[in-house]
Design a protein around this motif. Sequence first.
Motif, PDB file in Angstrom:
ATOM      1  N   ARG A 155       0.824  -1.215   0.000  1.00 44.63           N
ATOM      2  CA  ARG A 155       0.000   0.000   0.000  1.00 44.63           C
ATOM      3  C   ARG A 155       0.860   1.267   0.000  1.00 44.63           C
ATOM      4  N   PHE A 156       1.972   1.248   0.702  1.00 42.05           N
ATOM      5  CA  PHE A 156       2.852   2.410   0.812  1.00 42.05           C
ATOM      6  C   PHE A 156       4.118   2.175  -0.005  1.00 42.05           C
ATOM      7  N   THR A 157       4.653   3.247  -0.562  1.00 37.97           N
ATOM      8  CA  THR A 157       5.908   3.189  -1.293  1.00 37.97           C
ATOM      9  C   THR A 157       6.818   4.325  -0.847  1.00 37.97           C
ATOM     10  N   ILE A 158       8.014   3.968  -0.402  1.00 41.34           N
ATOM     11  CA  ILE A 158       9.004   4.979  -0.037  1.00 41.34           C
ATOM     12  C   ILE A 158       9.922   5.198  -1.233  1.00 41.34           C
ATOM     13  N   SER A 159      10.273   6.455  -1.484  1.00 38.41           N
ATOM     14  CA  SER A 159      11.167   6.769  -2.586  1.00 38.41           C
ATOM     15  C   SER A 159      11.951   8.026  -2.246  1.00 38.41           C
ATOM     16  N   GLN A 160      12.902   8.358  -3.094  1.00 40.58           N
ATOM     17  CA  GLN A 160      13.744   9.508  -2.810  1.00 40.58           C
ATOM     18  C   GLN A 160      14.152  10.218  -4.086  1.00 40.58           C
ATOM     19  N   ASP A 161      14.425  11.483  -3.958  1.00 42.40           N
ATOM     20  CA  ASP A 161      15.055  12.280  -5.014  1.00 42.40           C
ATOM     21  C   ASP A 161      16.363  12.773  -4.405  1.00 42.40           C
ATOM     22  N   THR A 162      17.449  12.092  -4.743  1.00 39.93           N
ATOM     23  CA  THR A 162      18.728  12.416  -4.112  1.00 39.93           C
ATOM     24  C   THR A 162      19.279  13.756  -4.581  1.00 39.93           C
ATOM     25  N   VAL A 163      18.869  14.195  -5.756  1.00 38.33           N
ATOM     26  CA  VAL A 163      19.325  15.493  -6.244  1.00 38.33           C
ATOM     27  C   VAL A 163      18.697  16.614  -5.416  1.00 38.33           C
ATOM     28  N   LYS A 164      17.402  16.477  -5.158  1.00 40.83           N
ATOM     29  CA  LYS A 164      16.688  17.492  -4.377  1.00 40.83           C
ATOM     30  C   LYS A 164      16.687  17.198  -2.888  1.00 40.83           C
ATOM     31  N   ASN A 165      17.357  16.107  -2.490  1.00 41.31           N
ATOM     32  CA  ASN A 165      17.407  15.749  -1.067  1.00 41.31           C
ATOM     33  C   ASN A 165      16.015  15.652  -0.459  1.00 41.31           C
ATOM     34  N   THR A 166      15.143  14.965  -1.146  1.00 42.16           N
ATOM     35  CA  THR A 166      13.773  14.847  -0.683  1.00 42.16           C
ATOM     36  C   THR A 166      13.366  13.378  -0.592  1.00 42.16           C
ATOM     37  N   LEU A 167      12.694  13.059   0.488  1.00 42.33           N
ATOM     38  CA  LEU A 167      12.176  11.715   0.737  1.00 42.33           C
ATOM     39  C   LEU A 167      10.663  11.762   0.563  1.00 42.33           C
ATOM     40  N   PHE A 168      10.104  10.690   0.012  1.00 45.03           N
ATOM     41  CA  PHE A 168       8.668  10.634  -0.201  1.00 45.03           C
ATOM     42  C   PHE A 168       8.075   9.369   0.427  1.00 45.03           C
ATOM     43  N   LEU A 169       6.791   9.458   0.747  1.00 46.15           N
ATOM     44  CA  LEU A 169       6.025   8.284   1.140  1.00 46.15           C
ATOM     45  C   LEU A 169       4.673   8.378   0.435  1.00 46.15           C
ATOM     46  N   GLN A 170       4.491   7.548  -0.574  1.00 47.97           N
ATOM     47  CA  GLN A 170       3.215   7.464  -1.270  1.00 47.97           C
ATOM     48  C   GLN A 170       2.339   6.463  -0.526  1.00 47.97           C
ATOM     49  N   MET A 171       1.200   6.929  -0.079  1.00 44.70           N
ATOM     50  CA  MET A 171       0.309   6.095   0.721  1.00 44.70           C
ATOM     51  C   MET A 171      -0.996   5.904  -0.036  1.00 44.70           C
ATOM     52  N   ASN A 172      -1.265   4.668  -0.422  1.00 47.99           N
ATOM     53  CA  ASN A 172      -2.491   4.326  -1.136  1.00 47.99           C
ATOM     54  C   ASN A 172      -3.352   3.406  -0.286  1.00 47.99           C
ATOM     55  N   SER A 173      -4.610   3.275  -0.687  1.00 44.52           N
ATOM     56  CA  SER A 173      -5.546   2.392   0.027  1.00 44.52           C
ATOM     57  C   SER A 173      -5.500   2.650   1.531  1.00 44.52           C
ATOM     58  N   LEU A 174      -5.557   3.894   1.897  1.00 45.92           N
ATOM     59  CA  LEU A 174      -5.430   4.266   3.312  1.00 45.92           C
ATOM     60  C   LEU A 174      -6.592   3.719   4.131  1.00 45.92           C
ATOM     61  N   LYS A 175      -6.266   3.358   5.363  1.00 47.10           N
ATOM     62  CA  LYS A 175      -7.237   2.802   6.300  1.00 47.10           C
ATOM     63  C   LYS A 175      -7.311   3.712   7.529  1.00 47.10           C
ATOM     64  N   PRO A 176      -8.412   3.664   8.256  1.00 44.36           N
ATOM     65  CA  PRO A 176      -8.504   4.476   9.486  1.00 44.36           C
ATOM     66  C   PRO A 176      -7.356   4.200  10.451  1.00 44.36           C
ATOM     67  N   GLU A 177      -6.873   2.964  10.490  1.00 43.42           N
ATOM     68  CA  GLU A 177      -5.767   2.630  11.398  1.00 43.42           C
ATOM     69  C   GLU A 177      -4.428   3.227  10.964  1.00 43.42           C
ATOM     70  N   ASP A 178      -4.394   3.852   9.786  1.00 40.17           N
ATOM     71  CA  ASP A 178      -3.189   4.579   9.370  1.00 40.17           C
ATOM     72  C   ASP A 178      -3.136   5.979   9.960  1.00 40.17           C
ATOM     73  N   THR A 179      -4.207   6.389  10.623  1.00 42.51           N
ATOM     74  CA  THR A 179      -4.248   7.711  11.242  1.00 42.51           C
ATOM     75  C   THR A 179      -3.161   7.842  12.293  1.00 42.51           C
ATOM     76  N   ALA A 180      -2.325   8.857  12.148  1.00 40.68           N
ATOM     77  CA  ALA A 180      -1.199   9.065  13.060  1.00 40.68           C
ATOM     78  C   ALA A 180      -0.450  10.326  12.666  1.00 40.68           C
ATOM     79  N   MET A 181       0.463  10.729  13.535  1.00 41.38           N
ATOM     80  CA  MET A 181       1.458  11.734  13.166  1.00 41.38           C
ATOM     81  C   MET A 181       2.596  10.982  12.486  1.00 41.38           C
TER      82      MET A 181
END
Length: 125
Positions: free
Chosen positions: A67-93
């Motif tokens: 459901r989730f995919t972590i990825s990065q852009d090393t040139v821009k020094n940015t980290l991503f987390l693509q979250m799909n099919s989210l569930k209520p139990e994913d609620t969090a900080m």
Amino acid sequence: QVQLGESGGGSVQAGGSLRLSCAASGFIRSSICMGWFRQAPGKEREGVAAIYRLGGSTYYADSVKGRFTISQDTVKNTLFLQMNSLKPEDTAMYYCAATYGYCIDWASQISFRYWGQGTQVTVSS
């Protein structure tokens, strides 16, 4: 001084998607493990996913695999987390974290030295 700043949180209905970003700065070495953690009210902070910057090896908690995919852009020094099919139990900080070296014991918060301030994700049923 390593600095991390998350963005992209918000409210979404179950089944929806969100993409978190983490802007990073201040790294002085290239061997870095970066990760995403989350903490729901009354619960311990848990590792969600991690990526080793050199080579891009990724790691996931069982609860988010497929459901989730972590990825990065090393040139821009940015980290991503693509979250799909989210569930209520994913609620969090959700927190971005980083540490120098390999992603050893990546699911444990004590493995990471640097932390962002967090971004709230709320999934309603």
